[in-house]
Design a protein around this motif. Structure first.
Motif, PDB file in Angstrom:
ATOM      1  N   ARG A 102       1.002  -1.190  -0.094  1.00 57.95           N
ATOM      2  CA  ARG A 102       0.015  -0.066   0.096  1.00 57.95           C
ATOM      3  C   ARG A 102       0.808   1.251   0.071  1.00 57.95           C
ATOM      4  NH1 ARG A 102      -3.357  -2.067  -2.398  1.00 57.95           N
ATOM      5  NH2 ARG A 102      -4.414  -3.874  -1.684  1.00 57.95           N
ATOM      6  N   THR A 104       0.353   4.074   1.471  1.00 53.17           N
ATOM      7  CA  THR A 104      -0.091   5.151   2.622  1.00 53.17           C
ATOM      8  C   THR A 104       0.960   5.910   3.012  1.00 53.17           C
ATOM      9  OG1 THR A 104      -1.790   3.373   3.338  1.00 53.17           O
ATOM     10  CG2 THR A 104      -1.576   5.118   4.811  1.00 53.17           C
ATOM     11  N   GLU A 129      -7.102   2.622   3.819  1.00 60.01           N
ATOM     12  CA  GLU A 129      -6.073   3.288   4.649  1.00 60.01           C
ATOM     13  C   GLU A 129      -5.365   4.118   3.445  1.00 60.01           C
ATOM     14  OE1 GLU A 129      -2.636   1.067   5.913  1.00 60.01           O
ATOM     15  OE2 GLU A 129      -4.087  -0.285   7.133  1.00 60.01           O
ATOM     16  N   GLU A 130      -5.355   3.993   2.469  1.00 61.81           N
ATOM     17  CA  GLU A 130      -5.003   5.107   1.269  1.00 61.81           C
ATOM     18  C   GLU A 130      -6.102   5.982   1.077  1.00 61.81           C
ATOM     19  OE1 GLU A 130      -4.002   2.949  -2.153  1.00 61.81           O
ATOM     20  OE2 GLU A 130      -2.103   1.923  -1.486  1.00 61.81           O
TER      21      GLU A 130
END
Length: 166
Positions: A102, A104, A129-130
């Motif tokens: 990810r 993030t 989350e992103e």
């Protein structure tokens, strides 16, 4: 010999470049992906993303991250080779390799003005989350028109089915 790629940045260098853009009132667009075998769909998306701001940073998955996402036979091209191909494009201002599945941490560090993703994604399919990181930094999330019929997976399958005789 490995050719030089001045657009390949560490995250720290990208953050510095981002700060310079902000100081001069210029907008940063961020997109991400594997970009294993560049095809017309990628090129279309990247040009469309760049049109949304003054600079386009492309975050690409590291080789280990690609294997975690796509399996042991991917990537076809190494992260250095993929970064070089992207760096040759005029619409790309900078490239950052990230090692996780990810994006993030990179979103939080770069705080882009615009986040662009191909139109096969939606707000609902973005990683939560992103998406939360993008919303926290106030990024304008844009989904680009999707050019149907192009994907690296389909391209690899086509090559396999042809027995290499394309």
């Amino acid at each position: 010999m490995q050719p030089e790629n001045p657009k390949l940045l560490t995250l720290e260098d990208a953050v510095e470049a981002r700060a310079a853009l902000r100081r001069t009132g210029r907008r940063l667009v961020l997109t991400n992906g594997v970009f294993d075998l560049l095809h017309p769909g990628h090129l279309y998306s990247l040009a469309a993303a760049r049109a949304l701001g003054d600079a386009l940073f492309v975050a690409i998955n590291s080789d280990a991250s690609v294997r975690a996402l796509k399996g042991p036979t991917r990537p076809i091209l190494s992260e250095t080779e993929r970064a070089y191909a992207l760096g040759a494009l005029e619409c790309v201002s900078g490239i950052v390799v990230f090692n996780t599945e990810r994006l993030t941490a990179e979103i939080r560090a770069l705080a882009p003005d615009v986040y662009a993703k191909a139109g096969d994604y939606t707000l609902e399919t973005l990683n939560p989350e992103e998406r939360a990181a993008l919303e926290a930094c106030g990024a304008d999330i844009q989904f680009l028109p999707f050019w149907e019929g192009f994907s690296t997976t389909a391209l690899i399958q086509k090559i396999r089915e042809s027995g290499g005789a394309l």
